[in-house]
Design a protein around this motif. Structure first.
Motif, PDB file in Angstrom:
ATOM      1  N   GLU A  19     -19.604  -0.435 -14.110  1.00 58.55           N
ATOM      2  CA  GLU A  19     -20.585   0.159 -12.898  1.00 58.55           C
ATOM      3  C   GLU A  19     -20.611   1.332 -12.709  1.00 58.55           C
ATOM      4  N   THR A  20     -21.904   1.756 -12.131  1.00 57.93           N
ATOM      5  CA  THR A  20     -22.567   2.758 -12.130  1.00 57.93           C
ATOM      6  C   THR A  20     -23.285   2.897 -11.095  1.00 57.93           C
ATOM      7  N   ALA A  21     -23.297   4.039 -10.455  1.00 56.92           N
ATOM      8  CA  ALA A  21     -24.384   4.595  -8.969  1.00 56.92           C
ATOM      9  C   ALA A  21     -25.064   5.998  -9.465  1.00 56.92           C
ATOM     10  N   GLY A  22     -25.904   6.189  -8.825  1.00 54.84           N
ATOM     11  CA  GLY A  22     -26.888   7.208  -9.312  1.00 54.84           C
ATOM     12  C   GLY A  22     -27.575   7.788  -7.192  1.00 54.84           C
ATOM     13  N   GLU A  23     -27.567   8.763  -7.442  1.00 52.17           N
ATOM     14  CA  GLU A  23     -28.579   9.816  -6.085  1.00 52.17           C
ATOM     15  C   GLU A  23     -29.027  11.282  -6.408  1.00 52.17           C
ATOM     16  N   VAL A  24     -30.231  11.244  -6.002  1.00 49.95           N
ATOM     17  CA  VAL A  24     -29.974  12.636  -5.674  1.00 49.95           C
ATOM     18  C   VAL A  24     -30.736  13.601  -5.243  1.00 49.95           C
ATOM     19  N   SER A  25     -29.382  14.886  -5.345  1.00 51.92           N
ATOM     20  CA  SER A  25     -29.275  15.535  -4.409  1.00 51.92           C
ATOM     21  C   SER A  25     -29.498  16.663  -5.057  1.00 51.92           C
ATOM     22  N   GLY A  26     -30.789  17.878  -4.054  1.00 50.81           N
ATOM     23  CA  GLY A  26     -31.898  18.758  -4.040  1.00 50.81           C
ATOM     24  C   GLY A  26     -32.491  18.520  -5.855  1.00 50.81           C
ATOM     25  N   ALA A  27     -32.155  19.478  -6.488  1.00 50.58           N
ATOM     26  CA  ALA A  27     -32.958  19.730  -7.210  1.00 50.58           C
ATOM     27  C   ALA A  27     -32.309  19.016  -8.886  1.00 50.58           C
ATOM     28  N   ALA A  28     -31.415  18.411  -9.015  1.00 52.59           N
ATOM     29  CA  ALA A  28     -30.584  17.299  -9.563  1.00 52.59           C
ATOM     30  C   ALA A  28     -29.690  15.684  -9.290  1.00 52.59           C
ATOM     31  N   GLY A  29     -30.463  14.992 -10.284  1.00 48.87           N
ATOM     32  CA  GLY A  29     -29.882  13.617  -9.960  1.00 48.87           C
ATOM     33  C   GLY A  29     -28.858  13.254 -10.495  1.00 48.87           C
ATOM     34  N   ILE A  30     -27.895  12.550 -10.129  1.00 45.11           N
ATOM     35  CA  ILE A  30     -26.730  12.356 -10.820  1.00 45.11           C
ATOM     36  C   ILE A  30     -26.127  10.714 -10.283  1.00 45.11           C
ATOM     37  N   ILE A  31     -25.733  10.833 -12.177  1.00 43.92           N
ATOM     38  CA  ILE A  31     -25.320   8.999 -13.030  1.00 43.92           C
ATOM     39  C   ILE A  31     -23.815   9.497 -12.629  1.00 43.92           C
ATOM     40  N   SER A  32     -23.197   8.068 -11.834  1.00 51.42           N
ATOM     41  CA  SER A  32     -21.557   9.064 -12.107  1.00 51.42           C
ATOM     42  C   SER A  32     -21.002   7.015 -12.132  1.00 51.42           C
ATOM     43  N   GLY A  33     -20.295   7.054 -12.461  1.00 51.76           N
ATOM     44  CA  GLY A  33     -19.200   5.465 -12.811  1.00 51.76           C
ATOM     45  C   GLY A  33     -18.040   5.141 -13.691  1.00 51.76           C
ATOM     46  N   THR A  34     -17.673   4.244 -13.509  1.00 45.38           N
ATOM     47  CA  THR A  34     -16.466   4.020 -14.288  1.00 45.38           C
ATOM     48  C   THR A  34     -16.830   3.096 -15.303  1.00 45.38           C
ATOM     49  N   VAL A  35     -15.808   3.368 -16.398  1.00 46.08           N
ATOM     50  CA  VAL A  35     -15.902   1.976 -17.470  1.00 46.08           C
ATOM     51  C   VAL A  35     -14.118   1.924 -18.449  1.00 46.08           C
ATOM     52  N   TRP A  36     -13.992   0.466 -17.960  1.00 44.29           N
ATOM     53  CA  TRP A  36     -13.278  -0.401 -18.017  1.00 44.29           C
ATOM     54  C   TRP A  36     -13.572  -0.966 -19.479  1.00 44.29           C
ATOM     55  N   ALA A  57     -25.206  15.121 -15.278  1.00 41.62           N
ATOM     56  CA  ALA A  57     -26.841  15.553 -14.441  1.00 41.62           C
ATOM     57  C   ALA A  57     -28.147  15.572 -15.160  1.00 41.62           C
ATOM     58  N   PHE A  58     -28.848  15.366 -14.407  1.00 41.52           N
ATOM     59  CA  PHE A  58     -30.249  15.563 -15.336  1.00 41.52           C
ATOM     60  C   PHE A  58     -31.098  16.849 -14.190  1.00 41.52           C
ATOM     61  N   PRO A  59     -32.512  17.798 -14.379  1.00 40.17           N
ATOM     62  CA  PRO A  59     -32.837  17.814 -13.516  1.00 40.17           C
ATOM     63  C   PRO A  59     -34.077  17.139 -12.655  1.00 40.17           C
ATOM     64  N   ALA A  60     -34.071  17.561 -11.364  1.00 40.26           N
ATOM     65  CA  ALA A  60     -35.014  15.953 -10.478  1.00 40.26           C
ATOM     66  C   ALA A  60     -35.668  16.412  -9.518  1.00 40.26           C
ATOM     67  N   VAL A  61     -36.897  15.568  -9.398  1.00 42.07           N
ATOM     68  CA  VAL A  61     -37.114  15.779  -8.179  1.00 42.07           C
ATOM     69  C   VAL A  61     -36.598  15.337  -6.675  1.00 42.07           C
ATOM     70  N   GLU A  62     -37.016  16.107  -5.965  1.00 41.67           N
ATOM     71  CA  GLU A  62     -36.229  15.418  -4.633  1.00 41.67           C
ATOM     72  C   GLU A  62     -37.214  14.458  -4.375  1.00 41.67           C
ATOM     73  N   ASP A  63     -37.031  12.581  -3.806  1.00 44.57           N
ATOM     74  CA  ASP A  63     -37.830  12.415  -3.674  1.00 44.57           C
ATOM     75  C   ASP A  63     -38.293  11.129  -4.230  1.00 44.57           C
TER      76      ASP A  63
END
Length: 371
Positions: A217-234, A316-322
């Protein structure tokens, strides 16, 4: 206020479909609401009305009627017998005198009871893609005796022709499969007679198929200049489903999968406006340019991380806000089978911009919106 509104009122038939000569068994409630200065109802008349003709008052003719007592708790039950009714939809209604309390709909049809019944019994309710599944088909008459020598045709996840043995049984095996690696799929196993019959006879069973022995299960967000993908593997645990203790998809989640590599393919979604021609705007009295909107997918890169002791990961990966991004996240089990999830993060891509904004753009000037 109608008298009917002074009561809790319900009416239920024993089923929705009846023969042209049959019995409708019913039960219901006609219970006085509290704080109402109205007398309780002692008896209820239940009517079956409808058909292809109307009465002289253009109302539905009543083909059966019965009066039943109402108990001290406001409940009642009974049955209606009718003969030679025309096929169609009818109203079953409860009456207190001339006032209708409640109504429901039933269907009367001329149908044929099937000569026998079919049952499909897979040896497991859930499987991993590639697992063999054994299926037993049983054909029995309604009193329980077998139907031998019956040609059957399977449908759905596996298609073949079978013939029942002297015990009315037929068996086959097939390999569970999925069309993709997202989530899980439900494989339908159907069986029907190979030849035409008077009545409709089918047997159906379902098997849940997962693409791998791991799930995520995964989720993601952009925070500043970084994109964050997080989640859990079962790890996948099919025990609760196959044992019949739980059929919820979340029941497949077993222990956290530790030190499992997770990869994410990240795409930036860029909205493009493409000119498609012109049209005349009668409001602004000028020719305007027309556009269509489409999304261009720009590859950002592939990133990876390993799960920790709790099965969690963070990429984490480099991202552009918005800016808008789509991450396709993958993990493989020990046999190389892949489970996939997707996460959308960042801004939104709108392929159908608000027409009011387009109108505002094309009507600036002496004929502006609101002028």
């Amino acid at each position: 206020v109608r008298r009917a509104d002074s009561y809790w009122r319900y009416l239920y038939p024993d089923r929705q479909l009846y023969r042209t000569s049959d019995h409708v068994r019913f039960w219901g409630v006609a219970r006085l609401r509290s704080h109402q200065d109205v007398q309780p109802i002692d008896s209820i008349t239940v009517e079956l009305a409808g058909g292809a003709f109307t009465g002289l008052d253009y109302g539905q003719p009543v083909i059966a009627r019965a009066s039943v007592p109402v108990g001290p708790t406001g409940t009642f039950s009974g049955s209606l017998a009718f003969h030679g009714a025309s096929p169609g939809f009818y109203s079953l209604r409860s009456m207190a005198g001339a006032e209708e309390l409640s109504r429901t709909s039933v269907e009367i049809a001329d149908f044929v009871t099937p000569a026998y019944q079919l049952a499909v019994e897979p040896d497991k309710r859930a499987a991993i893609a590639g697992d063999p599944i054994s299926v037993t088909v049983r054909a029995t008459f309604f009193e329980g005796s077998p139907v031998p020598g019956l040609a059957l045709r399977t449908e759905g996840a596996d298609e073949r022709t079978l013939v029942t043995d002297q015990l009315g049984r037929a068996a086959f095996r097939f390999q569970a499969g999925t069309d993709g690696s997202y989530g899980y799929e439900v494989a339908m196993l159907g069986v029907r007679p190979a030849l035409a019959e008077e009545g409709q006879m089918t047997g159906v069973a379902n098997v849940v198929v997962l693409p791998a022995e791991v799930t995520l299960e995964t989720a993601g967000e952009v925070s500043g200049a970084a994109g964050i993908i997080s989640g859990t593997v079962w790890s996948v645990d099919l025990g609760p489903v196959n044992e019949g203790t739980n059929a919820d998809p979340i029941a497949f989640r077993g222990a956290p999968s530790v030190d499992r590599q997770v990869t994410a393919d990240v795409i930036q979604l860029v909205q493009q406006r493409v000119e498609t021609g012109t049209s005349y705007d009668f409001v602004s009295k000028r020719t305007v340019t027309n556009y269509r909107y489409e999304v261009e997918e720009v590859a950002v890169g592939t990133y990876a991380a390993d799960t920790d002791a709790a099965g969690r990961f963070r990429i984490a990966f480099p991202a552009v806000e918005d800016a808008a991004y789509r991450a396709t996240v993958r993990v493989t089990d020990d046999q190389g089978r892949e489970a996939t999830d997707q996460a959308y993060l960042g801004g939104e891509v709108n392929l159908s911009p608000d027409p009011r904004l387009q109108l505002e753009e094309t009507t600036r000037g002496p004929y502006a919106v609101g002028a």
